[in-house]
Write a protein that holds these residues in place. Structure first.
Motif, mmCIF file in Angstrom:
data_model
loop_
_atom_site.group_PDB
_atom_site.id
_atom_site.type_symbol
_atom_site.label_atom_id
_atom_site.label_comp_id
_atom_site.label_asym_id
_atom_site.label_seq_id
_atom_site.Cartn_x
_atom_site.Cartn_y
_atom_site.Cartn_z
ATOM 1 N N MET A 171 0.822 -1.213 0.000
ATOM 2 C CA MET A 171 0.000 0.000 0.000
ATOM 3 C C MET A 171 0.862 1.273 0.000
ATOM 4 S SD MET A 171 -2.914 -1.251 2.680
ATOM 5 C CE MET A 171 -3.899 0.215 2.549
ATOM 6 N N ASN A 172 2.007 1.226 0.643
ATOM 7 C CA ASN A 172 2.884 2.410 0.700
ATOM 8 C C ASN A 172 4.337 1.952 0.635
ATOM 9 O OD1 ASN A 172 4.083 4.885 1.078
ATOM 10 N ND2 ASN A 172 3.088 5.337 3.025
ATOM 11 N N PRO A 173 4.945 1.966 -0.537
ATOM 12 C CA PRO A 173 6.342 1.512 -0.664
ATOM 13 C C PRO A 173 7.349 2.420 0.036
ATOM 14 C CG PRO A 173 5.247 1.512 -2.795
ATOM 15 C CD PRO A 173 4.353 2.234 -1.859
ATOM 16 N N ASN A 174 6.941 3.660 0.377
ATOM 17 C CA ASN A 174 7.863 4.578 1.067
ATOM 18 C C ASN A 174 8.247 4.088 2.452
ATOM 19 O OD1 ASN A 174 7.920 6.526 -1.047
ATOM 20 N ND2 ASN A 174 5.938 7.337 -0.353
ATOM 21 N N LEU A 175 7.499 3.168 2.995
ATOM 22 C CA LEU A 175 7.797 2.632 4.324
ATOM 23 C C LEU A 175 8.741 1.430 4.272
ATOM 24 C CD1 LEU A 175 4.183 2.823 5.770
ATOM 25 C CD2 LEU A 175 6.097 4.310 6.362
ATOM 26 N N ARG A 176 9.273 1.114 3.105
ATOM 27 C CA ARG A 176 10.119 -0.070 2.963
ATOM 28 C C ARG A 176 11.395 0.049 3.783
ATOM 29 N NH1 ARG A 176 10.028 -4.281 -0.351
ATOM 30 N NH2 ARG A 176 8.289 -3.361 -1.509
ATOM 31 N N THR A 177 12.024 1.223 3.766
ATOM 32 C CA THR A 177 13.282 1.389 4.518
ATOM 33 C C THR A 177 13.056 1.174 6.015
ATOM 34 O OG1 THR A 177 12.853 3.771 4.599
ATOM 35 C CG2 THR A 177 14.297 2.980 2.843
ATOM 36 N N VAL A 178 11.913 1.643 6.533
ATOM 37 C CA VAL A 178 11.634 1.481 7.966
ATOM 38 C C VAL A 178 11.401 0.014 8.299
ATOM 39 C CG1 VAL A 178 10.091 2.148 9.842
ATOM 40 C CG2 VAL A 178 10.637 3.795 8.037
ATOM 41 N N VAL A 179 10.634 -0.668 7.458
ATOM 42 C CA VAL A 179 10.281 -2.065 7.740
ATOM 43 C C VAL A 179 11.488 -2.972 7.604
ATOM 44 C CG1 VAL A 179 8.912 -4.014 6.917
ATOM 45 C CG2 VAL A 179 7.863 -1.748 7.116
ATOM 46 N N GLU A 180 12.338 -2.713 6.617
ATOM 47 C CA GLU A 180 13.450 -3.630 6.343
ATOM 48 C C GLU A 180 14.690 -3.306 7.171
ATOM 49 O OE1 GLU A 180 14.131 -3.563 2.180
ATOM 50 O OE2 GLU A 180 12.313 -4.735 1.689
ATOM 51 N N GLU A 181 14.977 -2.029 7.405
ATOM 52 C CA GLU A 181 16.221 -1.652 8.062
ATOM 53 C C GLU A 181 16.065 -1.364 9.548
ATOM 54 O OE1 GLU A 181 17.966 1.581 5.972
ATOM 55 O OE2 GLU A 181 18.091 0.504 4.048
ATOM 56 N N CYS A 182 14.846 -1.087 10.004
ATOM 57 C CA CYS A 182 14.635 -0.707 11.412
ATOM 58 C C CYS A 182 13.710 -1.710 12.114
ATOM 59 C CB CYS A 182 14.045 0.692 11.490
ATOM 60 S SG CYS A 182 15.106 1.982 10.834
ATOM 61 N N ARG A 183 13.793 -2.943 11.756
ATOM 62 C CA ARG A 183 12.950 -3.950 12.407
ATOM 63 C C ARG A 183 13.830 -4.953 13.143
ATOM 64 N NH1 ARG A 183 10.416 -8.903 10.640
ATOM 65 N NH2 ARG A 183 11.466 -8.664 8.624
ATOM 66 N N LEU A 184 13.444 -5.229 14.405
ATOM 67 C CA LEU A 184 14.185 -6.151 15.264
ATOM 68 C C LEU A 184 13.275 -7.321 15.627
ATOM 69 C CD1 LEU A 184 16.882 -6.572 16.831
ATOM 70 C CD2 LEU A 184 15.794 -5.392 18.760
ATOM 71 N N VAL A 185 13.758 -8.534 15.306
ATOM 72 C CA VAL A 185 12.932 -9.739 15.503
ATOM 73 C C VAL A 185 13.388 -10.452 16.781
ATOM 74 C CG1 VAL A 185 12.210 -11.930 14.501
ATOM 75 C CG2 VAL A 185 12.667 -9.953 13.004
#
Length: 347
Positions: A305-319
């Motif tokens: 829905m919003n590709p602009n959030l890709r950097t946040v989801v991929e680079e700032c996510r801790l599992v």
């Protein structure tokens, strides 16, 4: 011998030519010296009064005037009495003059004192007028200064408002790419440790082995980041506060009261429970403040829905990973063996 020399000198003089000597007719005739006659001063018009000669030569001559004939006093007794009278008169006149001079001096001093007092009064009045004028001028200056200060304050406020509007418009332009469904007046300073945004439902179900909503697992995750000094927010749907919807609704309610847990809205339409997609809240708040997302979800539907959030989801996510009641995070969150967890959790 002396006689012979004298005789020779006389003979020599006789031998001289008589023509060289001045004749009797040619010799200058000297007038007898006219010395000034000094007489005792007598009143004018009397027989004893004699005018003194006033000649230019006599005035310029250095010789003292000597009388030709001595002065004879007619009545010595009268002259002595006259002298005594003159002395008495001179002393009385001197005393009168001194008294007069003293009185004049006293009067002059009094006048000076009076004048000085009046001048002092005038000066003091002038000084008081000046002080009053200075006070008035100071009050006027203070009023003017306060007015100018107010004007400056209003101008500064206007400028600050204008600058804030410009900055905020820039932030909105930068945040609009993350979505137009939120409004942000202030963003957190990007210094030190990053803020943590936890996907509460994902963490609680991971600890409950996808069977139950474990409030204990969510509490473990919150306590871990709080112990490291991070600001923490966990997002949970509102219906989880009800009985039977979580393992410990009372503990969840306490964390909500402590502002550690944020509840997303839950709607009931035609006796059906409907809740908006809570993942939007998590991802957008992390994107706006540069935070870390703690979740095992990939948020692929949001990226579509919003590709602009890709950097946040991929680079700032801790599992995270739960091993029974133990919470473990990867040492290298990106899996490249280069960035450590401490580096990943800082700006």
């Amino acid at each position: 011998m002396e006689k012979q020399s004298r005789d020779s000198n006389s003979r020599d003089i006789s031998r001289l030519d008589k023509s060289l000597l001045p004749s009797a007719s040619e010799a200058p005739i000297r007038s007898p010296v006219q010395l000034p006659v000094s007489h005792e001063i007598a009143p004018k018009g009397s027989r004893e009064h004699v005018a003194r000669p006033q000649s230019a030569k006599a005035s310029h001559s250095r010789r003292p005037s000597t009388p030709t004939t001595p002065h004879k006093e007619e009545n010595p007794s009268k002259s002595r009495s006259k002298r005594k009278w003159d002395k008495d008169f001179s002393e009385a006149d001197y005393q009168h003059k001194t008294k007069k001079s003293k009185n004049e001096r006293a009067k002059s001093v009094g006048k000076c004192l009076h004048v000085s007092q009046e001048s002092h009064k005038q000066k003091s009045s002038e000084i008081s007028c000046k002080k009053d004028g200075n006070r008035r001028s100071n009050k006027e200056l203070k009023i003017k200064f306060s007015k100018s200060k107010k004007n400056l304050d209003t101008k500064k406020k206007d400028l600050d408002a204008g600058i804030f509007k410009k900055e905020y418009n820039k932030k909105l332009d930068s945040l609009n790419k993350f979505g137009k469904n939120f409004y942000c007046t202030q963003t957190k300073p990007r210094q030190g440790l990053r803020p943590i945004y936890i996907d509460g439902s994902n963490i609680a179900f991971n600890h409950g082995q996808n069977e139950r909503f474990s409030v204990k697992g969510l509490q473990m995750c919150i306590d871990y980041f709080r112990s490291r000094g991070h600001p923490v927010k966990a997002f949970v749907p509102h219906f989880r506060l009800r009985k039977g919807e979580s393992t410990d609704p009372e503990l969840l309610q306490k964390m909500v009261q402590q502002n550690l847990v944020v509840t997303t809205p839950t709607l009931y339409i035609q006796n059906q429970r409907r809740s908006p997609y809570d993942d939007w809240y998590i991802v957008q708040s992390a994107a706006a403040n540069g935070g870390i997302i703690v979740s095992s979800d990939g948020f692929q539907d949001i990226l579509k829905m919003n590709p602009n959030l890709r950097t946040v989801v991929e680079e700032c996510r801790l599992v995270p990973t739960f091993v029974d009641d133990m919470l473990i995070f990867p040492v290298d969150p990106h899996g490249n063996r280069q960035n450590t967890l401490d580096q990943f959790l800082k700006f």
